[in-house]
Scaffold this active site. Structure first.
Site, PDB file in Angstrom:
ATOM      1  N   LYS B  80       0.866  -1.196   0.000  1.00 21.45           N
ATOM      2  CA  LYS B  80       0.000   0.000   0.000  1.00 21.45           C
ATOM      3  C   LYS B  80       0.894   1.235   0.000  1.00 21.45           C
ATOM      4  CE  LYS B  80      -3.932   1.534   2.880  1.00 21.45           C
ATOM      5  NZ  LYS B  80      -4.814   1.078   3.996  1.00 21.45           N
ATOM      6  N   SER B 156      -9.374   0.714   3.029  1.00 20.07           N
ATOM      7  CA  SER B 156      -8.626   1.579   2.157  1.00 20.07           C
ATOM      8  C   SER B 156      -7.492   0.893   1.422  1.00 20.07           C
ATOM      9  CB  SER B 156      -8.054   2.764   2.937  1.00 20.07           C
ATOM     10  OG  SER B 156      -7.165   2.305   3.947  1.00 20.07           O
ATOM     11  N   SER B 180      -9.417  -1.923   7.114  1.00 22.82           N
ATOM     12  CA  SER B 180      -8.890  -1.662   5.774  1.00 22.82           C
ATOM     13  C   SER B 180      -8.083  -2.791   5.159  1.00 22.82           C
ATOM     14  CB  SER B 180      -8.054  -0.376   5.771  1.00 22.82           C
ATOM     15  OG  SER B 180      -8.897   0.751   5.888  1.00 22.82           O
TER      16      SER B 180
END
Lengths: 63, 466
Positions: B80, B156, B180
């Protein structure tokens, strides 16, 4: 929160933003007020839960 | 031999270690899959091809020279884009952070995976500043779900979900503050591990809510999760929250089965608002694991409320200077929530932290009589990108705040969770949370492995170009 009007929230946002040095554009205000109402509603839900005075906050959380 | 891009990390390790393929060949395969399918998936924001090829070549040379291959030898992975990657600005899904100077070093967890032989190939799309459950991003475009490109990956860690489910890499790292990792694992049909709060080092990552931030892996098998998790464990003084505990290897444990484990289903709050698919997925897991009666998680709704308050206020504190100076450069949905968070009175925040300790103690009590708790990961499977509402008990309600209703009360107590993918016939995948007592990631992984062995939990391969 039900008796807190949008005018109340608007005044709170205006004063708070001024103190914190934040600018709120007019077109952002409705969404900010809606989010503020949700945050305060949930915060008050938590705050009405009875805990003893000795309850320790978990500011540094460790299990 | 050439391994397919869909190969599991454990297969890659076995073949690289046996000399049947090379880390360079595996890396080239991953880079090829990224070149073919990332334009559709929009999972990667940065591809570090030169670095990856150099790293893989060095690894092959080292193995040829007689060095024992590491437990992740030749496994391509991505992170990420809130992880520091040396040479890249750590954008954390934002426009603003792109102005930061490039990171001077990799995040701790990247270093640990590469020490174990893995090969970093790039950084992944995410919701702005991790304040997101959708995987959409106004600056970089939405991550797209490999099972249906018109649908959300969840967020996310949206790019992490899309990259692994789409076969671009077998392993990705994400962060999980309120769900997330578990939400994209559910929407994309993956295994995801959110370890105990304080287990894995967060050093070298851009924070969101220090009180709630966790890091962890997403993969297509439990074995791959365990391999990655084991390589990342260990104290790190650079993260003040990281606990100095003995390393607890799990890879050798996951085949032990569930003999002796007491399994229960979270009832009450965790049944309300769940779609028929979410409930069917939990039921399938409960039957496979021989779950007993439902147990009540006390005050779960209030726990979710407290997590919400801590998130919005701590997030506001983190971003206060940027909200003052560059408010127009935020995603409007993120900015509006953060400004509201800045206005919440402090007593409500402190009460939320006090409640957190009370709640975590009650959950610790609950795990005195149960070893594994099952709950839905998301109320529904992947919604359409841009969808704003969904139907709940005949009423149209906002979608986004409800995506995390089942993940938030669990991470709020810091418990370890493996999200497992359930594929019901003719349906999109949906996840179930396999939750264990604090520091018992091994138990959650064992139960997840049993679900995988029984054929209940599995990653379905999407129909993308090979």
């Amino acid at each position: 929160m039900q008796d807190v009007t949008n005018d109340d929230l608007d005044a709170m946002a205006t004063a708070g933003a001024r103190v914190l040095g934040l600018s709120i554009a007019p077109e952002w205000r409705p969404a900010i007020l809606a989010n503020l109402r949700v945050s305060l509603t949930l915060g008050l839900l938590v705050a009405e839960f009875e805990l003893p005075d000795e309850a320790e906050p978990a500011m540094v959380f460790c299990i | 031999m050439t391994l397919a891009a869909w190969a599991m990390a454990s297969d890659i390790v076995a073949n690289v270690a046996a000399g049947r393929t090379s880390a360079l060949a595996v890396t080239q395969t991953a880079l090829g899959a990224i070149a073919r399918n990332n334009p559709a998936l929009n999972a990667f924001t940065d591809v570090v091809a030169d670095r990856a090829l150099a790293r893989a070549s060095a690894l092959d040379a080292s193995i040829m020279a007689g060095t024992a291959p590491g437990p992740l030898a030749g496994v391509p992975f991505a992170v990420k884009n809130l992880f520091d990657v040396a040479g890249l600005p750590t954008r954390a899904g934002s426009l603003i952070n792109r102005d930061h100077p490039p990171a001077s070093a990799d995040a701790t967890l990247i270093r640990r995976l590469e020490t174990a032989g893995a090969v970093l190939v790039g950084a992944l799309n995410m919701g702005e500043y991790a304040y997101d459950f959708t995987g959409e991003n106004v600056h970089d475009g939405p991550s797209r779900n490999p099972h249906d490109l018109s649908r959300m990956t969840g967020g996310s860690s949206g790019g992490s979900g899309g990259a692994v489910a789409g076969g671009l890499v077998p392993l990705a790292l994400g962060s999980d503050t309120n769900g997330s990792i578990r939400v994209p694992a559910s929407f994309c049909g993956l295994f995801g591990l959110k370890p105990t709060y304080g287990r894995l080092s967060r050093a070298g990552t851009f924070p969101f809510v220090a009180s709630l931030d966790h890091l962890g892996p997403l993969a297509r098998s439990v074995a791959d999760l365990a391999l990655a998790y084991d390589a990342m464990q260990g104290f790190d003084p650079a993260d003040p929250v990281c606990q100095d505990r003995p390393i607890s290897p799990t890879f050798a444990e996951i085949g032990r089965g569930i003999g002796g484990l007491r399994v229960a289903v979270a009832g009450g709050y965790f049944r309300r608002g769940a779609s028929p698919e979410a409930l069917a997925a939990v039921r399938a897991c409960a039957e496979a694991l021989g779950a007993g009666e439902d147990v009540d998680v006390p005050e779960a709704a209030r726990a979710r409320a407290a997590a919400f308050v801590i998130t919005t206020t701590e997030g506001a504190a983190l971003h206060l200077d940027r909200l003052r100076t560059r408010p127009a450069d935020f995603d409007p949905a993120v900015r509006d929530r953060l400004i509201a968070g800045a206005l919440v009175p402090a007593p409500l925040v402190v009460r939320a932290h006090k409640f957190r300790r009370w709640y975590a103690e009650r959950l610790a009590d609950l795990f005195g009589s149960v070893d594994v708790l099952l709950a839905p990961a998301t109320p529904f499977s992947a919604p359409l990108i841009g969808q704003q509402t969904f139907m709940l008990d005949g009423a149209e309600v906002p979608l986004r705040p409800n995506i995390g209703i089942f993940t938030q009360p669990i991470s709020f107590a810091g418990l370890p969770v493996v999200a497992v993918p359930i594929c019901l016939p003719g349906k999109l995948p949906i996840g179930v949370q396999v939750i264990a007592a604090p520091w018992r990631e091994d138990v959650a992984l064992r139960a997840a492995a049993e679900l995988e062995r029984a054929g209940v939990a599995a990653c379905r391969r999407p129909s993308l170009e090979d």
